[in-house]
Design an enzyme around this catalytic site. Structure first.
Site, PDB file in Angstrom:
ATOM      1  CD  GLU A 135      -0.839 -29.007  37.494  1.00 33.62           C
ATOM      2  OE1 GLU A 135      -1.745 -29.528  38.180  1.00 33.62           O
ATOM      3  OE2 GLU A 135       0.217 -29.603  37.221  1.00 33.62           O
ATOM      4  CD  GLU A 193       0.050 -36.392  35.428  1.00 33.79           C
ATOM      5  OE1 GLU A 193      -0.343 -35.342  34.899  1.00 33.79           O
ATOM      6  OE2 GLU A 193       0.621 -36.400  36.533  1.00 33.79           O
TER       7      GLU A 193
END
Length: 255
Positions: A135, A193
């Site tokens: 994150e 990602e």
């Protein structure tokens, strides 16, 4: 159109999709203003993004139950993030836990990092550290800024104008909450990602922290995703199983 950056295209598409349901009842002036909101989103400054992130994070904090300082979740999170970054892109990292069974975590460009207790229940410390590093990677690599731009465009169009016209600093509580929800539920691209996964791997390597958790965390998310959960962290592209394999490959190559 081919001269526009990928993020610009995604913002315009998000705006168009978000506005489809309202088009039948909208006049030309409203639609013009909505379209302007999409282009406005592309030109938001880092300061604008930070301001919107501050307000969105505050709104989400009000909507969720935050683990108190003496909570076992807060105590554990504080231990887990020892050795992890205390700032991201010159913004102080602000770690908190939401008490919810949902399995999720996210980070905004202002350093707001939120971890759900459901995720903490599922993961061991090394796995949790790997997810948090991921994150943080989205913020450090600029993905969270693009995600907020897309969320802003979708939110502005859905309300047919609300936050457009240079009033970023004047979002209402409901607007900020709506923006936060759209940010959290938006998906990153496959390349983003993968880049964030690699960022986490490199971060853990640099700080001499265990990296095996990156593999097992994605394996757990892959197994959990078979249950059809709608959590954004589980709506993974590429699939969590592929990401686990990619991290396993890097781990083996590093030996």
């Amino acid at each position: 159109m081919h001269h526009l950056k990928p993020i610009a295209i995604s913002v315009i598409m998000a705006a168009a999709l978000a506005g489809c349901g309202a088009i039948k009842n909208a006049d030309t002036g409203a639609l013009t203003q909505a379209g302007g909101s999409a282009y406005k989103a592309m030109s938001l400054t880092d300061s604008d993004i930070a301001t919107m992130s501050d307000q969105s994070c505050a709104a989400m904090d009000q909507k969720n139950q935050i683990a108190p300082a003496n909570s076992r979740y807060t105590t554990r999170l504080n231990q887990v993030v020892r050795g992890m970054p205390t700032s991201v892109n010159d913004k102080t990292a602000n770690y908190k836990v939401y008490l919810t069974k949902d399995v999720n975590a996210w980070a905004m460009a202002n350093g707001c990092i939120r971890v759900y207790s459901g995720l903490m229940d599922l993961m061991n410390d090394d796995e949790l550290r790997g997810v948090i590093g991921h994150e943080i990677g989205h913020v450090a690599l600029g993905h969270s800024k693009g995600r907020m731009q897309t969320a802003y465009a979708a939110s502005a169009v859905r309300g047919l104008a609300s936050a457009a016209g240079g009033v970023v600093g004047q979002l209402s509580q409901s607007q900020a909450g709506d923006l936060g929800e759209k940010f959290i539920n938006a998906q990153f691209s496959q390349s983003q990602e993968s880049a964030a996964d690699n960022y986490s791997f490199d971060l853990l390597t640099e700080r001499k922290l265990e990296r095996k958790g990156l593999v097992s965390s994605f394996q757990k998310l892959a197994a959990l995703n078979t249950g059809g959960s709608g959590s954004s962290i589980l709506s993974s592209h590429p699939p969590s199983s592929d990401r686990a394999a990619a991290m396993q490959k890097r781990l083996q190559s590093a030996k």
